[in-house]
Design an enzyme around this catalytic site. Sequence first.
Site, PDB file in Angstrom:
ATOM      1  N   SER A 153       0.725  -1.194   0.024  1.00  0.00           N
ATOM      2  CA  SER A 153       0.047   0.018  -0.051  1.00  0.00           C
ATOM      3  C   SER A 153       0.893   1.358   0.065  1.00  0.00           C
ATOM      4  O   SER A 153       1.594   1.591  -0.996  1.00  0.00           O
ATOM      5  CB  SER A 153      -0.908  -0.055   1.103  1.00  0.00           C
ATOM      6  OG  SER A 153      -1.878   1.040   1.036  1.00  0.00           O
ATOM      7  N   ASP A 251      -9.794  -4.052  -5.773  1.00  0.00           N
ATOM      8  CA  ASP A 251      -9.112  -2.868  -5.049  1.00  0.00           C
ATOM      9  C   ASP A 251      -9.357  -1.600  -5.845  1.00  0.00           C
ATOM     10  O   ASP A 251      -9.080  -1.610  -7.070  1.00  0.00           O
ATOM     11  CB  ASP A 251      -7.462  -3.233  -5.002  1.00  0.00           C
ATOM     12  CG  ASP A 251      -6.695  -2.343  -4.286  1.00  0.00           C
ATOM     13  OD1 ASP A 251      -7.181  -1.163  -3.904  1.00  0.00           O
ATOM     14  OD2 ASP A 251      -5.545  -2.433  -3.760  1.00  0.00           O
ATOM     15  N   HIS A 281      -7.917  -4.499  -1.344  1.00  0.00           N
ATOM     16  CA  HIS A 281      -6.916  -4.022  -0.866  1.00  0.00           C
ATOM     17  C   HIS A 281      -6.445  -4.580   0.445  1.00  0.00           C
ATOM     18  O   HIS A 281      -7.442  -5.031   1.261  1.00  0.00           O
ATOM     19  CB  HIS A 281      -7.024  -2.465  -0.460  1.00  0.00           C
ATOM     20  CG  HIS A 281      -5.937  -1.626  -0.363  1.00  0.00           C
ATOM     21  ND1 HIS A 281      -4.984  -1.375  -1.449  1.00  0.00           N
ATOM     22  CD2 HIS A 281      -5.347  -1.140   0.794  1.00  0.00           C
ATOM     23  CE1 HIS A 281      -4.158  -0.579  -1.003  1.00  0.00           C
ATOM     24  NE2 HIS A 281      -4.365  -0.701   0.462  1.00  0.00           N
TER      25      HIS A 281
END
Length: 306
Positions: A153, A251, A281
């Site tokens: 991320s 995501d 995600h």
Amino acid sequence: MPLHPEIAKALAAMPAPPPGPLNPEAMRAGEESQVPPVADRLPLHSVEDLTAHTAAGNVPLRVYTPDEADAYGLLVYFHGGAFFLGSLETHDHVARSLAKETGLKVVSVGYRRAPEHAFPAGLDDCYAAVRWAAENGEALGWDSTTLALAGDSSGGTFVAAVSGMARDDGFDRITHQVMFYPSLDLDFDVDRYASLRDNAVGYGLETAGLKPFNAFYIDSGADPADPRVSPIKRADLAGLPPALIITGELDPLRDEGELYGRRLQDAGVDATVSRYAGAGHGFVQHFSWIPEYHRAYAETRDFLAR
């Protein structure tokens, strides 16, 4: 493919977030409370906390040695958390799994976070930690071959940004970059990528949450037009290290990661993009106990061994 049933079950059981603005301290405390005791974590040969004295200041590190050997390749890991969450503790299990699966010595970086620390403090810490690792290779038992970066991320943002900074500085020791569902474009205009609309609601991370979650970082001085903040805006990607970009089908950030991979390929970089079906995600951090998603570690191992 629909959301993996185990992920769907976990999301359905999650309580609704409290009303009002985001509270970093409370959210961090909530994350830390979920960390299992050391005795319940994946065992390795050794795990050591230390402090790197760098040009950016003193940077906390945690070094994971998978087994006993004469020398090791190194993997420097940057945790995720929208630049204000995450820590050495909350992502300890990711670092342990990376060490176990790859056989590399993992150096996890406890970089400074927003909003207490303005941009580019965290990024500077990450870059300084990479330079420190190379400069202190003998003490780390580095075999002077592999020096890989990995991050999930916002940690993936730092991987891409540090790789670019290193290239600009002529620092050529980084051999690989691995990004798990990276955030590479902090311009959250929903018309920029189809996945921001297609995966906007119901898969964990929601498009409407991107601006408030990243506001602490942006308000600290991180300009989304700056390639150090949005690496996809870097004009010239030639000469960057080989890259593995792992994305989740569901995501909102999927398309920017995959576009970055194509742009790397177009620039002559050896780049692999791998999409995981049924995943939203954060699946490496939260759902790697599911065999289909634990495969991300094996894919990372195979990429780093090339």
